[in-house]
Design a protein around this motif. Structure first.
Motif, mmCIF file in Angstrom:
data_model
loop_
_atom_site.group_PDB
_atom_site.id
_atom_site.type_symbol
_atom_site.label_atom_id
_atom_site.label_comp_id
_atom_site.label_asym_id
_atom_site.label_seq_id
_atom_site.Cartn_x
_atom_site.Cartn_y
_atom_site.Cartn_z
ATOM 1 N N MET A 1 0.807 -1.523 -0.543
ATOM 2 C CA MET A 1 0.266 0.201 -0.166
ATOM 3 C C MET A 1 0.841 0.908 0.093
ATOM 4 O O MET A 1 1.684 1.259 0.546
ATOM 5 N N ASN A 2 0.559 2.050 -0.746
ATOM 6 C CA ASN A 2 0.744 3.688 -0.964
ATOM 7 C C ASN A 2 0.597 4.617 -0.044
ATOM 8 O O ASN A 2 -1.178 4.542 -0.156
ATOM 9 N N ILE A 3 0.941 4.963 0.786
ATOM 10 C CA ILE A 3 0.639 5.888 1.854
ATOM 11 C C ILE A 3 0.875 7.522 1.518
ATOM 12 O O ILE A 3 2.051 7.606 1.625
ATOM 13 N N ASN A 4 -0.208 8.527 1.225
ATOM 14 C CA ASN A 4 0.325 9.475 1.131
ATOM 15 C C ASN A 4 -0.423 11.029 2.171
ATOM 16 O O ASN A 4 -1.350 10.391 2.590
ATOM 17 N N ILE A 5 -0.150 11.640 2.025
ATOM 18 C CA ILE A 5 -0.174 12.662 3.577
ATOM 19 C C ILE A 5 -0.957 13.867 1.766
ATOM 20 O O ILE A 5 -0.835 13.822 0.574
ATOM 21 N N VAL A 6 -2.221 14.095 2.534
ATOM 22 C CA VAL A 6 -3.957 14.108 1.845
ATOM 23 C C VAL A 6 -2.812 15.779 1.478
ATOM 24 O O VAL A 6 -2.556 16.634 2.397
ATOM 25 N N LEU A 45 -4.520 11.101 5.706
ATOM 26 C CA LEU A 45 -3.715 10.237 4.414
ATOM 27 C C LEU A 45 -4.681 9.416 4.655
ATOM 28 O O LEU A 45 -5.496 9.143 4.760
ATOM 29 N N VAL A 46 -4.166 9.005 2.924
ATOM 30 C CA VAL A 46 -4.894 7.977 2.338
ATOM 31 C C VAL A 46 -3.997 6.899 2.073
ATOM 32 O O VAL A 46 -2.793 6.954 1.602
ATOM 33 N N GLY A 47 -4.453 5.244 2.034
ATOM 34 C CA GLY A 47 -3.774 5.179 1.691
ATOM 35 C C GLY A 47 -3.954 4.225 0.070
ATOM 36 O O GLY A 47 -5.347 3.356 0.272
ATOM 37 N N ALA A 81 -2.142 -6.287 6.978
ATOM 38 C CA ALA A 81 -1.727 -5.559 7.574
ATOM 39 C C ALA A 81 -1.335 -3.795 7.374
ATOM 40 O O ALA A 81 -0.031 -3.592 7.439
ATOM 41 N N PHE A 82 -2.652 -3.978 6.327
ATOM 42 C CA PHE A 82 -2.482 -2.526 5.929
ATOM 43 C C PHE A 82 -2.561 -1.531 7.180
ATOM 44 O O PHE A 82 -1.923 -0.094 7.454
ATOM 45 N N GLY A 83 -3.517 -1.914 7.723
ATOM 46 C CA GLY A 83 -3.767 -1.232 9.544
ATOM 47 C C GLY A 83 -2.411 -0.310 9.911
ATOM 48 O O GLY A 83 -2.179 0.244 10.407
ATOM 49 N N SER A 84 -1.253 -1.752 10.112
ATOM 50 C CA SER A 84 -0.043 -1.512 10.349
ATOM 51 C C SER A 84 0.625 -0.121 10.371
ATOM 52 O O SER A 84 1.179 -0.016 10.805
ATOM 53 N N GLN A 85 -0.094 -0.775 8.564
ATOM 54 C CA GLN A 85 1.605 0.210 7.548
ATOM 55 C C GLN A 85 0.856 1.798 8.238
ATOM 56 O O GLN A 85 1.058 2.321 8.174
ATOM 57 N N MET A 86 -0.228 2.153 8.262
ATOM 58 C CA MET A 86 -0.922 3.142 8.780
ATOM 59 C C MET A 86 -0.496 3.918 9.800
ATOM 60 O O MET A 86 -0.192 5.051 10.294
ATOM 61 N N ILE A 87 -0.456 3.232 10.259
ATOM 62 C CA ILE A 87 -0.198 3.211 11.939
ATOM 63 C C ILE A 87 1.403 3.507 12.262
ATOM 64 O O ILE A 87 1.683 4.847 12.409
ATOM 65 N N ALA A 89 2.684 4.594 9.548
ATOM 66 C CA ALA A 89 3.705 6.049 8.683
ATOM 67 C C ALA A 89 2.693 7.081 10.021
ATOM 68 O O ALA A 89 4.029 8.246 9.571
ATOM 69 N N MET A 90 1.774 7.276 10.498
ATOM 70 C CA MET A 90 1.546 7.859 11.379
ATOM 71 C C MET A 90 2.784 8.513 12.540
ATOM 72 O O MET A 90 2.437 9.392 13.297
ATOM 73 N N GLU A 91 2.757 7.524 12.701
ATOM 74 C CA GLU A 91 4.055 7.423 13.631
ATOM 75 C C GLU A 91 5.765 8.092 13.890
ATOM 76 O O GLU A 91 5.808 9.553 13.996
ATOM 77 N N ASP A 92 5.426 7.875 12.328
ATOM 78 C CA ASP A 92 6.630 8.242 11.529
ATOM 79 C C ASP A 92 6.319 10.300 11.317
ATOM 80 O O ASP A 92 7.645 10.872 11.896
ATOM 81 N N ILE A 93 4.955 10.549 11.169
ATOM 82 C CA ILE A 93 4.793 11.757 11.545
ATOM 83 C C ILE A 93 4.649 12.185 12.519
ATOM 84 O O ILE A 93 5.759 14.246 12.613
ATOM 85 N N ILE A 94 4.184 11.759 13.262
ATOM 86 C CA ILE A 94 5.014 12.583 14.986
ATOM 87 C C ILE A 94 5.499 12.531 15.217
ATOM 88 O O ILE A 94 6.239 13.402 16.124
ATOM 89 N N LEU A 95 7.110 11.127 14.980
ATOM 90 C CA LEU A 95 8.490 11.768 15.637
ATOM 91 C C LEU A 95 9.208 12.654 14.886
ATOM 92 O O LEU A 95 10.017 13.745 15.311
ATOM 93 N N SER A 96 8.757 12.901 13.415
ATOM 94 C CA SER A 96 9.495 13.707 12.812
ATOM 95 C C SER A 96 8.488 15.423 13.363
ATOM 96 O O SER A 96 9.716 16.653 12.956
ATOM 97 N N LYS A 97 7.655 16.069 14.054
ATOM 98 C CA LYS A 97 7.578 16.301 14.559
ATOM 99 C C LYS A 97 7.792 16.983 15.677
ATOM 100 O O LYS A 97 7.781 17.968 15.965
#
Length: 140
Positions: A1-6, A45-47, A81-87, A89-97
């Motif tokens: 799955m490709n996850i993008n920030i909207v 985010l959209v996957g 495992a798409f749910g795990s991938q989405m989580i 990606a969100m955790e990566d954004i949290i850390l990046s901020k």
């Protein structure tokens, strides 16, 4: 799955479509509760799989936490495992901020999923949109 920030109105429309399908049509949440005032300021985010939107979520920053919200996968794409991938990606954004903690309100039926990802329950059960939930946190 490709996850993008909207970033576009079209992507946001796709994210909303996934959310409405899962939460409103499948779980009987009212549209007024599903789309709320926080949507205007949240990071969405959209996957995608094969260019089709199949997953969505939103992320807000509240009281020192990255708050994971509205996480959903279309029914026919669950268990991959798409749910795990989405989580992740969100955790990566949290850390990046610069944040080090994540928080979410989990539907109680999803507790084992979030526990496997390292989330710990910190509240009693409460109702949200007619569905039992608990608050969970994780140090990133």
């Amino acid at each position: 799955m490709n996850i993008n920030i909207v970033e576009t109105d079209a992507q946001l429309k796709e994210a909303y479509h996934v959310r409405m399908t899962v939460f409103v049509k499948e779980q009987n949440v009212s549209p007024e509760e599903e789309l709320d005032e926080h949507d205007k300021t949240a990071t969405h985010l959209v996957g995608y799989e094969n260019d089709q939107a199949i997953a969505a979520s939103r992320l807000r920053f509240v009281e020192g936490y990255g708050k994971l919200e509205r996480i959903c996968i279309l029914k026919e794409h669950r268990g991959k495992a798409f749910g795990s991938q989405m989580i992740a990606a969100m955790e990566d954004i949290i850390l990046s901020k610069g944040y080090k903690k994540a928080k979410l309100n989990a539907q109680t039926q999803a507790l084992p999923f979030y526990e496997r990802l390292g989330y710990k329950t910190i509240s009693g059960e409460f109702m949200d949109a007619g569905i039992p939930h608990v608050t969970m946190v994780k140090d990133l």
